[in-house]
Write a protein that holds these residues in place. Structure first.
Motif, PDB file in Angstrom:
ATOM      1  N   UNK A  67       0.960  -1.329  -0.120  1.00 21.32           N
ATOM      2  CA  UNK A  67      -0.048  -0.020  -0.234  1.00 21.32           C
ATOM      3  C   UNK A  67       0.982   1.183   0.043  1.00 21.32           C
ATOM      4  N   UNK A  68       1.953   1.268   0.841  1.00 18.92           N
ATOM      5  CA  UNK A  68       2.855   2.405   0.811  1.00 18.92           C
ATOM      6  C   UNK A  68       3.506   2.611  -0.433  1.00 18.92           C
ATOM      7  N   UNK A  69       3.750   1.606  -1.257  1.00 17.40           N
ATOM      8  CA  UNK A  69       4.406   1.758  -2.679  1.00 17.40           C
ATOM      9  C   UNK A  69       3.434   2.367  -3.563  1.00 17.40           C
ATOM     10  N   UNK A  70       2.189   1.629  -3.511  1.00 17.50           N
ATOM     11  CA  UNK A  70       1.390   2.253  -4.190  1.00 17.50           C
ATOM     12  C   UNK A  70       0.745   3.718  -4.262  1.00 17.50           C
ATOM     13  N   UNK A  71       0.791   4.074  -2.795  1.00 15.33           N
ATOM     14  CA  UNK A  71       0.643   5.685  -2.532  1.00 15.33           C
ATOM     15  C   UNK A  71       1.923   6.597  -3.005  1.00 15.33           C
ATOM     16  N   UNK A  72       3.013   6.000  -2.865  1.00 14.67           N
ATOM     17  CA  UNK A  72       4.118   6.527  -3.423  1.00 14.67           C
ATOM     18  C   UNK A  72       4.090   6.657  -4.988  1.00 14.67           C
ATOM     19  N   UNK A  73       3.659   5.911  -5.874  1.00 10.21           N
ATOM     20  CA  UNK A  73       3.655   6.002  -7.226  1.00 10.21           C
ATOM     21  C   UNK A  73       2.406   7.093  -7.545  1.00 10.21           C
TER      22      UNK A  73
END
Length: 199
Positions: A67-73
């Motif tokens: 989820x953190x990665x997808x928010x960072x995207x």
């Protein structure tokens, strides 16, 4: 005026809709396009979670990191540079780094706890045996991967270590989907036999 039947308009078939390239979607996300972000999320959330899960193993932590990665995207899409590689590579590299950072963070916390704990601390037998077993398994997998053909190893590596779907592997290698499936099947059978896994 002619009293004959009125000719019906000829039906036109709409051209098959070609899915937008991930790289183009990321450009739109960088402009704040939420519809493009939804499309990116749908396309990459599975591979991102799969890759993170292989690194972390723990499902709850894997979900959190994915989820953190997808928010960072969403927040950093403007940093994506198509000249540096594909959109999927950019996102999966980010996911891998984030997962490794989490492992290091957890290890640092464990090390701190051990330093602060009494000096008589000894790891439990189960911890030691599990670490040895894991190391032996990794060595066996590495040895067996070496027994695959280059084409099989490349396909298996992209799917299982890169987090790509069969279709994405086919696109990356520029080969038909059926060929990728055959390579994967043959490679996995060979790995299973090499590792002595019973079906």
């Amino acid at each position: 005026m002619s009293s004959g039947p009125v000719p019906l308009p000829t039906a036109r078939t709409a051209p098959a809709e070609v899915p937008e390239r991930l790289e183009d979607l990321l450009v739109r996300v960088a402009r704040g396009d939420t519809a493009a972000y939804e499309a990116v999320y749908t396309r990459v959330s599975g591979p991102v979670y799969g890759l993170v899960r292989r690194v972390l193993r723990d499902p709850a932590q894997s979900e959190e990191v994915a989820q953190e990665v997808l928010v960072t995207v969403w927040r950093t899409a403007s940093r994506f540079d198509a000249n540096q590689g594909s959109g999927m590579s950019w996102i999966l590299t980010m996911a891998h780094r984030r997962a490794v950072d989490r492992v290091r963070s957890e290890q640092a916390a464990t090390d701190r706890t051990r330093r602060l704990a009494p000096q008589s601390y000894e790891p439990a037998y189960d911890d030691v045996s599990e670490a040895v077993e894991t190391r032996l398994e990794k060595e066996a997998v590495r040895r067996c991967l070496g027994s695959l053909t280059d084409l099989q190893r490349e396909s298996v590596g992209l799917a299982y270590y890169g987090g790509y779907t069969y279709r994405e592997v086919a696109e990356l290698l520029d080969v038909p989907l059926g060929t990728v499936k055959t390579r994967m099947r043959d490679g996995l059978i060979r790995l299973r036999d090499c590792l002595g896994v019973t079906a």
